[in-house]
Write an enzyme that holds these catalytic residues in place. Structure first.
Site, PDB file in Angstrom:
ATOM      1  N   PHE A   1       0.865  -1.189   0.000  1.00 48.45           N
ATOM      2  CA  PHE A   1       0.000   0.000   0.000  1.00 48.45           C
ATOM      3  C   PHE A   1       0.892   1.226   0.000  1.00 48.45           C
ATOM      4  O   PHE A   1       1.728   1.403   0.886  1.00 48.45           O
ATOM      5  CB  PHE A   1      -0.901   0.029   1.250  1.00 48.45           C
ATOM      6  CG  PHE A   1      -1.902   1.165   1.222  1.00 48.45           C
ATOM      7  CD1 PHE A   1      -3.226   0.951   0.846  1.00 48.45           C
ATOM      8  CD2 PHE A   1      -1.517   2.470   1.541  1.00 48.45           C
ATOM      9  CE1 PHE A   1      -4.134   2.004   0.799  1.00 48.45           C
ATOM     10  CE2 PHE A   1      -2.424   3.523   1.493  1.00 48.45           C
ATOM     11  CZ  PHE A   1      -3.734   3.287   1.127  1.00 48.45           C
TER      12      PHE A   1
ATOM     13  N   ASP B   1       9.222   2.913   1.573  1.00 49.50           N
ATOM     14  CA  ASP B   1       8.063   3.669   2.053  1.00 49.50           C
ATOM     15  C   ASP B   1       7.905   3.410   3.548  1.00 49.50           C
ATOM     16  O   ASP B   1       7.437   2.349   3.959  1.00 49.50           O
ATOM     17  CB  ASP B   1       6.819   3.227   1.261  1.00 49.50           C
ATOM     18  CG  ASP B   1       5.547   3.917   1.739  1.00 49.50           C
ATOM     19  OD1 ASP B   1       5.576   4.607   2.781  1.00 49.50           O
ATOM     20  OD2 ASP B   1       4.510   3.765   1.060  1.00 49.50           O
TER      21      ASP B   1
ATOM     22  N   LYS C   1       2.428  10.295   8.655  1.00 47.92           N
ATOM     23  CA  LYS C   1       1.856   9.745   9.895  1.00 47.92           C
ATOM     24  C   LYS C   1       2.580  10.245  11.156  1.00 47.92           C
ATOM     25  O   LYS C   1       2.489  11.408  11.494  1.00 47.92           O
ATOM     26  CB  LYS C   1       1.853   8.216   9.830  1.00 47.92           C
ATOM     27  CG  LYS C   1       0.897   7.701   8.719  1.00 47.92           C
ATOM     28  CD  LYS C   1       0.454   6.305   8.939  1.00 47.92           C
ATOM     29  CE  LYS C   1      -0.293   5.711   7.789  1.00 47.92           C
ATOM     30  NZ  LYS C   1      -1.718   5.576   8.013  1.00 47.92           N
TER      31      LYS C   1
ATOM     32  N   THR D   1       1.699  23.886  -3.906  1.00 44.51           N
ATOM     33  CA  THR D   1       1.479  25.146  -3.186  1.00 44.51           C
ATOM     34  C   THR D   1       2.128  25.129  -1.793  1.00 44.51           C
ATOM     35  O   THR D   1       2.989  25.942  -1.484  1.00 44.51           O
ATOM     36  CB  THR D   1      -0.029  25.434  -3.023  1.00 44.51           C
ATOM     37  OG1 THR D   1      -0.634  25.361  -4.300  1.00 44.51           O
ATOM     38  CG2 THR D   1      -0.263  26.802  -2.403  1.00 44.51           C
TER      39      THR D   1
HETATM   40  O1  PSZ Z   1      -7.467   3.450   3.571  1.00 52.59           O
HETATM   41  C1  PSZ Z   1      -6.528   4.259   3.464  1.00 52.59           C
HETATM   42  O2  PSZ Z   1      -6.451   5.166   2.615  1.00 52.59           O
HETATM   43  C2  PSZ Z   1      -5.389   4.099   4.388  1.00 52.59           C
HETATM   44  S1  PSZ Z   1      -5.513   3.200   5.740  1.00 52.59           S
HETATM   45  C3  PSZ Z   1      -3.906   3.374   6.118  1.00 52.59           C
HETATM   46  C4  PSZ Z   1      -3.276   4.107   5.219  1.00 52.59           C
HETATM   47  C5  PSZ Z   1      -4.116   4.549   4.224  1.00 52.59           C
HETATM   48  N1  PSZ Z   1      -1.951   4.296   5.259  1.00 52.59           N
HETATM   49  C6  PSZ Z   1      -1.335   5.272   4.451  1.00 52.59           C
HETATM   50  C7  PSZ Z   1      -0.061   4.949   3.759  1.00 52.59           C
HETATM   51  C8  PSZ Z   1       0.762   3.874   4.142  1.00 52.59           C
HETATM   52  O3  PSZ Z   1       0.426   3.077   5.162  1.00 52.59           O
HETATM   53  C9  PSZ Z   1       1.936   3.639   3.429  1.00 52.59           C
HETATM   54  C10 PSZ Z   1       2.845   2.521   3.800  1.00 52.59           C
HETATM   55  N2  PSZ Z   1       2.265   4.427   2.385  1.00 52.59           N
HETATM   56  C11 PSZ Z   1       1.492   5.456   2.000  1.00 52.59           C
HETATM   57  C12 PSZ Z   1       0.323   5.753   2.662  1.00 52.59           C
HETATM   58  C13 PSZ Z   1      -0.495   6.908   2.208  1.00 52.59           C
HETATM   59  O4  PSZ Z   1      -0.506   7.898   3.167  1.00 52.59           O
HETATM   60  P1  PSZ Z   1      -1.723   8.950   3.229  1.00 52.59           P
HETATM   61  O5  PSZ Z   1      -2.937   8.187   3.706  1.00 52.59           O
HETATM   62  O6  PSZ Z   1      -1.249   9.972   4.199  1.00 52.59           O
HETATM   63  O7  PSZ Z   1      -1.901   9.493   1.871  1.00 52.59           O
END
Ligand code: PSZ
Length: 500
Positions: free
Chosen positions: A217, A326, A357, A381
């Site tokens: 992910f 990541d 996070k 931006t």
């Molecule tokens: O359902 C969702 O959109 C979720 S639930 C947990 C996440 C997203 N985690 C975000 C995440 C991550 O765990 C890793 C390893 N890489 C990138 C991301 C994306 O981060 P955000 O959500 O801040 O865009």
């Protein structure tokens, strides 16, 4: 009238948070052991089942405005403290999910409230700059104090961004720009490059790819989504890119007991990675970069060994692919080291490390050569938020002052041992307990039982999250101590006993 009421309430709540400091919290005595969390509550306290009546009312109200299918319940962030999240019905839950793993040192940490209350910080909170063009005077110092003080080995440059997806999306672009500059021998782009890119055609928009892993992910924006393979619902109906997807090792746990089998499985996946790199080069879509999580989080807390990552890093180097780790979910101390990749013990672990996070701001560290050759190529931006750097600097102080990485290692051991014991006690229900630091997970016999256990533990005052098909994951804050582990294990034990 309504808006002035809201703003008055808001001002009052701010005042309460800033100056009156936690009337409802239980302060432990100064003589208590150092490992106590001084601004914490002493345990869960449940008044209704969750969501309670007030949460249900608010869900209905918000439902008139947005899709609320994902809303669990509404929170009272003013009353939440330390490891405990309080909801609008007055339920106080031990939070082992922490806003999808993004609260570093608990709710309303006094050190962070102090940063907010400092009048010298007001202009940073009020005036959000376009950082790429008009940064504030203290920006280089604040970056040095915060992010650069935790820069991964070999990286002295960092680009902040607003969220995890945005960080990965821009890291991918940095890898493509690096790759094409290499191919062009660092010469200026041709007229054809410049005209063809305007209509999404090669050579200006080259057919390059990023290799990712099944179960990974990396976010939900279009580029990131092409490397996300955890759940169909994330991807359905969205056009994507023909990029290679390698298998991520499916290891057997506990890792120490299956070293031979796991090494074989990892070798199989590595072989597949090399095959894919060669295949995609032959297809005319060379792999510019490889992206991977140190522990696949959303995809079900899948681990791989340091040997696997070392070999993968070597494969990337051998084939001229950038290596992007990541650490959006694993970064910030939760595995017992500040970065999970530190467990690999490598001098040159990565070309790019992205974060968000627990780091409060998003962004990515990179080697010098991954800095785009021209301004405005990696740009938007806000490009982050300086107020988050202020808070991060203080979070890092607290981590350091309170030895929180050692604490995480200690409570992580207690948590994993507890999970091993429960797994031995309930072999039909639980399996595959695994983890590093407090970044732990366990599998439940099936999806429905998993979800039932999550609801029952929540009604008893413990907030947990699921991941993968049938796992429960543990994502406490760094101030989660051994005694919190025991509170949690007792409650889980009660829920499991009723299930038998
Ligand atoms: O359902 C969702 O959109 C979720 S639930 C947990 C996440 C997203 N985690 C975000 C995440 C991550 O765990 C890793 C390893 N890489 C990138 C991301 C994306 O981060 P955000 O959500 O801040 O865009």
């Amino acid at each position: 009238m309504a808006s002035s009421l809201i703003s008055r309430q808001f001002a009052l709540s701010l005042q309460k948070n800033l100056w009156l400091s936690a009337p409802a919290c239980r302060y432990v005595s100064k003589a208590a052991p150092q490992t106590q969390v001084e601004f914490d509550y002493d345990g869960p306290s449940m008044k209704t089942s969750v969501p309670g009546p007030r949460s249900q009312e608010l869900t209905k109200q918000l439902g008139e405005i947005q899709n609320v299918g994902a809303v669990h319940f509404f929170c009272n962030y003013e009353e939440s403290r330390g490891n405990y999240l309080v909801d609008v019905d007055g339920n106080r839950m031990l939070d082992i999910y922490t806003q999808i793993s993004s609260i570093p040192i608990g709710y309303n940490h006094p050190a962070l409230l102090k940063v907010m209350a400092n009048p010298n910080n007001l202009s940073t909170l009020v005036n959000r700059p376009a950082l790429g063009i008009l940064p504030p005077e203290n920006f280089p110092d604040k970056l040095t104090e915060s992010l650069l003080s935790v820069a991964p080995t070999g990286m002295s440059r960092v680009q902040t961004m607003a969220c995890g997806s945005c960080s990965n999306e821009n890291a991918f672009k940095a890898m493509f720009i690096w790759y094409r500059n290499k191919e062009r021998g660092h010469k200026a782009p041709s007229d054809e490059d410049l005209s063809s890119c305007m209509i999404n055609q090669a050579p200006g928009c080259p057919d390059l790819s990023i290799l990712s892993f099944m179960g990974g992910f990396h976010g939900r924006t279009m580029g990131c989504l092409a490397t996300t393979h955890s759940k169909a619902i994330h991807k359905l109906d969205v056009p994507s890119l023909d990029w290679p997807i390698a298998p991520f090792p499916r290891l057997q746990y506990p890792l120490e007991e299956f070293t031979r089998e796991n090494a074989q499985e990892e070798a199989r996946c590595l072989e597949e990675v090399e095959d894919l790199i060669i295949k995609w080069r032959q297809k005319g879509k060379p792999v510019a970069g490889i992206v991977i999580e140190p522990i696949q989080a959303e995809g079900g807390d899948n681990h791989a060994s340091p040997d696997f990552f070392r070999s993968l890093r070597n494969i990337a180097r051998k084939h001229g692919c950038a290596f992007h780790v990541d650490e959006v979910q694993t970064g910030g101390g939760t595995t017992g080291k500040f970065w999970a990749h530190e467990h690999w013990g490598m001098d040159d672990p990565a070309d790019i490390v992205s974060f968000s996070k627990k780091l409060l701001t998003g962004g990515f560290f990179h080697k010098d050569e991954f800095q785009a050759d021209k301004p405005y190529r990696i740009f938007n931006t806000w490009m982050g938020d300086p107020s988050k750097n202020l808070l991060l600097a203080e979070v890092l102080n607290v981590i350091h002052r309170e030895n929180l990485l050692e604490e995480v290692t200690r409570s992580g051991k207690a948590l994993l041992n507890g999970l091993y014991e429960l797994q031995a006690q309930y072999p039909g229900l639980l399996s595959r307990a695994r983890g590093q630091g407090t970044f732990c997970a366990i599998d439940i016999c099936d999806d429905a039982t998993r979800n039932d256990i999550l609801l029952k533990t929540r009604d008893k005052g413990v907030l947990l999250g699921g991941c993968g098909d049938r796992s429960i994951r543990f994502r406490p804050a760094l101030i989660f101590k051994e005694y919190h582990v025991h509170i949690f294990l007792n409650i889980l034990n009660d829920v499991l006993a009723q299930h038998k």
